[in-house]
Design a protein around this motif. Structure first.
Motif, PDB file in Angstrom:
ATOM      1  N   VAL A 131       0.860  -1.185   0.000  1.00 20.69           N
ATOM      2  CA  VAL A 131       0.000   0.000   0.000  1.00 20.69           C
ATOM      3  C   VAL A 131       0.898   1.237   0.000  1.00 20.69           C
ATOM      4  CG1 VAL A 131      -1.794   1.275   1.239  1.00 20.69           C
ATOM      5  CG2 VAL A 131      -1.825  -1.232   1.243  1.00 20.69           C
ATOM      6  N   ALA A 132       0.902   1.965  -1.103  1.00 19.35           N
ATOM      7  CA  ALA A 132       1.628   3.239  -1.161  1.00 19.35           C
ATOM      8  C   ALA A 132       0.867   4.255  -0.320  1.00 19.35           C
ATOM      9  CB  ALA A 132       1.740   3.725  -2.603  1.00 19.35           C
ATOM     10  N   THR A 133       1.598   4.993   0.509  1.00 21.82           N
ATOM     11  CA  THR A 133       0.954   5.787   1.549  1.00 21.82           C
ATOM     12  C   THR A 133       1.595   7.162   1.677  1.00 21.82           C
ATOM     13  OG1 THR A 133       0.523   3.750   2.765  1.00 21.82           O
ATOM     14  CG2 THR A 133       0.397   5.780   4.019  1.00 21.82           C
ATOM     15  N   VAL A 134       0.762   8.151   1.919  1.00 25.05           N
ATOM     16  CA  VAL A 134       1.269   9.465   2.320  1.00 25.05           C
ATOM     17  C   VAL A 134       0.489   9.917   3.548  1.00 25.05           C
ATOM     18  CG1 VAL A 134      -0.249  10.681   0.673  1.00 25.05           C
ATOM     19  CG2 VAL A 134       1.769  11.842   1.604  1.00 25.05           C
ATOM     20  N   LYS A 135       1.200  10.514   4.487  1.00 23.02           N
ATOM     21  CA  LYS A 135       0.585  11.097   5.677  1.00 23.02           C
ATOM     22  C   LYS A 135       1.023  12.548   5.799  1.00 23.02           C
ATOM     23  CE  LYS A 135       0.503   7.035   8.772  1.00 23.02           C
ATOM     24  NZ  LYS A 135       0.388   6.042   7.719  1.00 23.02           N
ATOM     25  N   VAL A 136       0.134  13.394   6.290  1.00 17.94           N
ATOM     26  CA  VAL A 136       0.487  14.753   6.690  1.00 17.94           C
ATOM     27  C   VAL A 136       0.284  14.835   8.192  1.00 17.94           C
ATOM     28  CG1 VAL A 136      -0.009  17.226   6.434  1.00 17.94           C
ATOM     29  CG2 VAL A 136      -0.254  15.683   4.459  1.00 17.94           C
ATOM     30  N   LEU A 137       1.267  15.398   8.898  1.00 22.21           N
ATOM     31  CA  LEU A 137       1.183  15.563  10.348  1.00 22.21           C
ATOM     32  C   LEU A 137       1.348  17.037  10.694  1.00 22.21           C
ATOM     33  CD1 LEU A 137       3.027  12.782   9.708  1.00 22.21           C
ATOM     34  CD2 LEU A 137       2.690  12.520  12.179  1.00 22.21           C
ATOM     35  N   ARG A 138       0.740  17.436  11.804  1.00 19.80           N
ATOM     36  CA  ARG A 138       0.881  18.808  12.306  1.00 19.80           C
ATOM     37  C   ARG A 138       1.535  18.767  13.679  1.00 19.80           C
ATOM     38  NH1 ARG A 138      -3.926  22.786  10.624  1.00 19.80           N
ATOM     39  NH2 ARG A 138      -2.171  24.149  11.066  1.00 19.80           N
ATOM     40  N   ARG A 139       2.333  19.794  13.931  1.00 18.51           N
ATOM     41  CA  ARG A 139       2.925  19.951  15.257  1.00 18.51           C
ATOM     42  C   ARG A 139       1.852  20.512  16.183  1.00 18.51           C
ATOM     43  NH1 ARG A 139       8.411  21.138  16.203  1.00 18.51           N
ATOM     44  NH2 ARG A 139       8.634  22.012  14.115  1.00 18.51           N
ATOM     45  N   THR A 140       1.583  19.820  17.276  1.00 16.20           N
ATOM     46  CA  THR A 140       0.616  20.306  18.266  1.00 16.20           C
ATOM     47  C   THR A 140       1.310  20.389  19.621  1.00 16.20           C
ATOM     48  OG1 THR A 140      -0.219  18.192  19.128  1.00 16.20           O
ATOM     49  CG2 THR A 140      -1.138  18.955  17.021  1.00 16.20           C
ATOM     50  N   ASP A 141       0.604  20.965  20.582  1.00 16.47           N
ATOM     51  CA  ASP A 141       1.173  21.044  21.928  1.00 16.47           C
ATOM     52  C   ASP A 141       1.454  19.660  22.491  1.00 16.47           C
ATOM     53  OD1 ASP A 141       0.982  23.759  21.770  1.00 16.47           O
ATOM     54  OD2 ASP A 141      -0.879  23.909  22.935  1.00 16.47           O
ATOM     55  N   ALA A 142       0.716  18.661  21.991  1.00 17.26           N
ATOM     56  CA  ALA A 142       0.878  17.293  22.492  1.00 17.26           C
ATOM     57  C   ALA A 142       1.825  16.475  21.610  1.00 17.26           C
ATOM     58  CB  ALA A 142      -0.488  16.612  22.565  1.00 17.26           C
ATOM     59  N   GLY A 143       2.458  17.119  20.650  1.00 14.46           N
ATOM     60  CA  GLY A 143       3.362  16.396  19.763  1.00 14.46           C
ATOM     61  C   GLY A 143       2.829  16.363  18.338  1.00 14.46           C
ATOM     62  N   TRP A 144       3.474  15.587  17.490  1.00 11.38           N
ATOM     63  CA  TRP A 144       3.067  15.487  16.085  1.00 11.38           C
ATOM     64  C   TRP A 144       1.833  14.611  15.961  1.00 11.38           C
ATOM     65  CZ3 TRP A 144       5.089  18.450  12.316  1.00 11.38           C
ATOM     66  CH2 TRP A 144       6.307  19.082  12.581  1.00 11.38           C
ATOM     67  N   ARG A 145       0.846  15.104  15.231  1.00 13.90           N
ATOM     68  CA  ARG A 145      -0.424  14.391  15.089  1.00 13.90           C
ATOM     69  C   ARG A 145      -0.796  14.299  13.614  1.00 13.90           C
ATOM     70  NH1 ARG A 145       0.907  13.137  19.273  1.00 13.90           N
ATOM     71  NH2 ARG A 145      -0.113  13.325  21.303  1.00 13.90           N
ATOM     72  N   VAL A 146      -1.367  13.162  13.224  1.00 15.23           N
ATOM     73  CA  VAL A 146      -1.750  12.923  11.836  1.00 15.23           C
ATOM     74  C   VAL A 146      -3.009  13.719  11.501  1.00 15.23           C
ATOM     75  CG1 VAL A 146      -2.433  11.168  10.148  1.00 15.23           C
ATOM     76  CG2 VAL A 146      -0.764  10.604  11.951  1.00 15.23           C
ATOM     77  N   VAL A 147      -2.995  14.399  10.362  1.00 10.96           N
ATOM     78  CA  VAL A 147      -4.194  15.112   9.903  1.00 10.96           C
ATOM     79  C   VAL A 147      -4.669  14.551   8.562  1.00 10.96           C
ATOM     80  CG1 VAL A 147      -2.946  17.026   8.788  1.00 10.96           C
ATOM     81  CG2 VAL A 147      -5.258  17.401   9.678  1.00 10.96           C
ATOM     82  N   VAL A 148      -3.754  13.937   7.806  1.00 16.66           N
ATOM     83  CA  VAL A 148      -4.137  13.286   6.548  1.00 16.66           C
ATOM     84  C   VAL A 148      -3.435  11.934   6.454  1.00 16.66           C
ATOM     85  CG1 VAL A 148      -4.055  13.358   4.019  1.00 16.66           C
ATOM     86  CG2 VAL A 148      -4.440  15.472   5.292  1.00 16.66           C
TER      87      VAL A 148
END
Lengths: 159, 159
Positions: A131-148
């Protein structure tokens, strides 16, 4: 980039230590790439363990979330995404995921990661599926979190 | 977010003008979202016109590029991605792409866009195919440029 005489830090790496992996303090001075990679590792640990709480902790929890499982329409928002993991974890036998060709990019408070998920074990997809995959993560106060998250089964390789 | 008395700008929108679209100066004060949307629009204009030069102008040109066409393995780097568009434009009849459900997110110098490509006309995919898509763009001196494109055919919708 070529290390020059004015770059003793990089120059040292060519003095008999060429077989060593790059010093993380040089290639990832902020530690962001390592932190993003750790979040991705936790994602697959949660996936393999079918641990919905652990998976939940790794996502942004708002309507900007977008999740596309292989062959599915895109799910928009955390509620729909969470429900999809509940269903997947509830209905599918656990899968082992062997991650290959992972590349992490960080720019400011956003990161994106491309990788291949190689699925081993019983499941809705046959063993050996990639499975070819891409993820987008954002920096949050609680650490890096997946958004896509977007994954698609590799059917053919261009000839 | 609820408009309060200390927020006359937003408050005005609730005074008989609720049918108007949001004022872009309020929802997109930097113009970044509009600029990203314009880049995406140019991408599909280039795709429909099978214009490789115009498509090339819209991408970052380095090895951080990642492009996953539906069912393909991920192509890494601009050279492989460029070659794939050359082959697609050379071999496939032109396709019309009707974009739906587009969502643009900007954070600093990175943007990501999710949308559905609805393919109309002859091509390798049957007419009526929907391709769930995510793109990552970077802000460059020359404007917003695509660094990741990932599309996958929607086979089933979760029931």
């Amino acid at each position: 980039m070529v290390a020059g005489p004015a770059d003793p830090g990089r120059g040292r790496r060519y003095g008999g230590r060429i077989d060593l992996p790059p010093d993380p303090s040089e290639t990832d001075p902020t530690g962001d790439e390592a932190a993003v990679a750790a979040a991705v590792e936790a994602y697959y640990a949660a996936f393999e363990a079918t641990d919905l709480d652990a998976m939940s902790d790794l996502w942004v929890h708002d309507d900007t979330v977008a999740c596309t499982h292989p062959g599915w329409a895109r799910l928009q928002g955390w509620a729909a995404t969470s429900a999809s993991f509940f269903a997947i974890f509830d209905q599918s036998p656990p899968l082992q995921v062997f991650v290959t060709d992972q590349r992490v990019h960080v720019a400011g408070d956003v990161a994106w990661v491309t990788l291949d998920e190689n699925l081993l074990g019983a499941g809705s997809e046959p063993s050996g599926t990639t499975v070819a995959t891409v993820k987008v993560l954002r920096r949050t106060d609680a650490g890096w979190r997946v958004v896509v998250h977007h994954g698609s089964v590799v059917v053919s390789r261009p000839g």
